[in-house]
Design a protein around this motif. Structure first.
Motif, PDB file in Angstrom:
ATOM      1  N   LEU A 282      40.714  36.549  39.992  1.00 37.83           N
ATOM      2  CA  LEU A 282      40.383  36.881  38.195  1.00 37.83           C
ATOM      3  C   LEU A 282      38.971  37.227  38.174  1.00 37.83           C
ATOM      4  CD1 LEU A 282      42.915  34.246  36.442  1.00 37.83           C
ATOM      5  CD2 LEU A 282      43.115  36.759  36.767  1.00 37.83           C
ATOM      6  N   SER A 284      36.953  38.447  40.159  1.00 39.53           N
ATOM      7  CA  SER A 284      36.638  39.851  40.914  1.00 39.53           C
ATOM      8  C   SER A 284      37.289  40.613  39.839  1.00 39.53           C
ATOM      9  CB  SER A 284      37.591  39.912  42.082  1.00 39.53           C
ATOM     10  OG  SER A 284      36.999  39.152  43.110  1.00 39.53           O
ATOM     11  N   GLU A 285      38.427  40.589  39.245  1.00 37.73           N
ATOM     12  CA  GLU A 285      39.036  41.477  38.399  1.00 37.73           C
ATOM     13  C   GLU A 285      38.035  41.944  36.996  1.00 37.73           C
ATOM     14  OE1 GLU A 285      43.210  42.890  36.248  1.00 37.73           O
ATOM     15  OE2 GLU A 285      43.030  40.858  37.362  1.00 37.73           O
ATOM     16  N   ASP A 286      37.700  40.700  36.635  1.00 39.67           N
ATOM     17  CA  ASP A 286      36.694  40.565  35.475  1.00 39.67           C
ATOM     18  C   ASP A 286      35.535  41.154  35.500  1.00 39.67           C
ATOM     19  OD1 ASP A 286      38.623  39.153  33.890  1.00 39.67           O
ATOM     20  OD2 ASP A 286      37.658  37.342  34.071  1.00 39.67           O
ATOM     21  N   GLU A 289      36.019  45.154  35.701  1.00 38.53           N
ATOM     22  CA  GLU A 289      36.427  45.794  34.429  1.00 38.53           C
ATOM     23  C   GLU A 289      34.868  45.921  33.707  1.00 38.53           C
ATOM     24  OE1 GLU A 289      39.089  46.963  33.301  1.00 38.53           O
ATOM     25  OE2 GLU A 289      40.650  45.936  34.289  1.00 38.53           O
ATOM     26  N   TRP A 300      37.679  48.256  43.882  1.00 37.42           N
ATOM     27  CA  TRP A 300      39.063  48.176  43.508  1.00 37.42           C
ATOM     28  C   TRP A 300      39.835  47.837  44.736  1.00 37.42           C
ATOM     29  CZ3 TRP A 300      40.580  46.507  38.995  1.00 37.42           C
ATOM     30  CH2 TRP A 300      40.074  46.609  37.935  1.00 37.42           C
ATOM     31  N   LEU A 303      39.281  44.240  46.140  1.00 42.78           N
ATOM     32  CA  LEU A 303      39.949  43.294  45.239  1.00 42.78           C
ATOM     33  C   LEU A 303      41.674  43.475  45.703  1.00 42.78           C
ATOM     34  CD1 LEU A 303      40.797  41.470  43.120  1.00 42.78           C
ATOM     35  CD2 LEU A 303      40.960  43.048  41.422  1.00 42.78           C
ATOM     36  N   CYS A 307      43.753  40.318  47.777  1.00 39.99           N
ATOM     37  CA  CYS A 307      45.071  40.075  46.803  1.00 39.99           C
ATOM     38  C   CYS A 307      46.022  39.815  48.196  1.00 39.99           C
ATOM     39  CB  CYS A 307      45.611  41.225  46.223  1.00 39.99           C
ATOM     40  SG  CYS A 307      44.751  41.188  44.475  1.00 39.99           S
TER      41      CYS A 307
END
Length: 307
Positions: A282, A284-286, A289, A300, A303, A307
């Motif tokens: 999370l 990494s995703e934040d 963004e 991406w 990430l 996963c």
């Protein structure tokens, strides 16, 4: 003009201008020939290079060491090392430029035994090696993982007084790092101190997953009032990623944010990697963004891999 276009990497234009010289009936001189040989090597124009080689022989220029070294470099760049050797052996005089052209040719083809043989012949002719000589040999040792030969060269580097040359020192450090035999004792022997040498040391320790010595070198860098740059931080962040050091990576990234001009996409992506390796998906995703760059497939994909 031919020299300027060649130096700028616009070699096709340089070749066109050389053709114009010939059409106008102007006899090219040694300088023109040396420049156009470089252009031929740049774009691997072997046939054009052979034609000019024929012209060189016709004009009796083949014994000139500068023309000879340019011919060797042209043939090596076109993948014709044997032809380069023929030119080398045909020269009556050999200076450091010609020897370096041959050593670089063998080095590019990862033929260290012949590069070293040429280096020995150079010593036998009482022709002193220079920076280019050692850069070519050390790079080859690095690529082939030749620790012993690289260490032997390191002795000559210091003996010949090149321990003050930042480029040679950096190549020596990279060689030790690539061969997995880098320790902080190397840095004590070498006297050159600038951001390039410090970065070579930090990158070397990072490659060998030795974060403590990388950080120690970073601290020594600040003690010498040598400002870190983007490469410095990227090497340290990469070490944090490889070793799973989340806190240390975040601390480094925070210290970088004080120097916004140093931050690039690679630094953000490495932090994404650090979070990903630690399972903090999370985070990494934040971060992805909010990165201030538009297209970022590398981040991406990192990430997705995590996963």
């Amino acid at each position: 003009m031919i020299g300027a276009f060649t130096q700028a990497g616009l070699c096709d234009t340089a070749l066109y201008l050389f053709q114009q010289i010939q059409k106008e009936g102007i006899e090219p001189d040694l300088t023109s020939i040396v420049c156009i040989m470089k252009a031929c090597g740049c774009v691997a124009a072997l046939e054009q290079g052979k034609i000019i080689h024929g012209y060189v022989i016709k004009r009796g220029f083949e014994m000139d060491v500068h023309v000879g070294s340019a011919l060797i470099c042209m043939y090596v760049s076109c993948g014709r090392l044997d032809d380069g050797v023929d030119v080398f052996e045909g020269l009556q005089a050999h200076n450091v430029v010609v020897f370096n052209a041959m050593i670089t040719g063998f080095a590019k083809n990862n033929n260290f035994s012949l590069a070293l043989k040429t280096y020995s012949a150079m010593e036998g002719c009482e022709c002193k090696p220079n920076r280019v000589t050692y850069l070519s040999l050390l790079t080859t040792c690095s690529n082939l993982g030749l620790v012993k030969d690289g260490c032997d060269l390191g002795v000559y580097v210091i003996k010949r007084g090149f321990e003050m040359d930042v480029h040679v020192c950096s190549a020596l450090i990279c060689m030790y790092a690539s061969c997995g035999s880098l320790d902080d004792g190397v840095f004590e022997v070498l006297q050159a101190r600038n951001v390039v040498v410090f970065n070579a040391m930090i990158t070397g320790f990072a490659k060998n997953n030795n974060f403590s010595l990388a950080l120690k070198t970073y601290s020594a860098m600040e003690g010498c009032e040598c400002k870190p740059n983007g490469v410095t931080y990227l090497s340290l962040l990469t070490a944090c990623s490889n070793l799973g050091l989340v806190k240390e990576g975040c601390d480094l990234f925070k210290s970088m944010k004080e120097h916004v001009n140093l931050l690039g996409l690679d630094h953000y992506n490495t932090l994404v990697d650090i979070f990903g390796h630690a399972g903090l998906l999370l985070y990494s995703e934040d971060l992805l963004e909010t990165i201030p760059f538009q297209a970022n497939p590398v981040g991406w994909l990192s990430l997705l891999s995590s996963c």
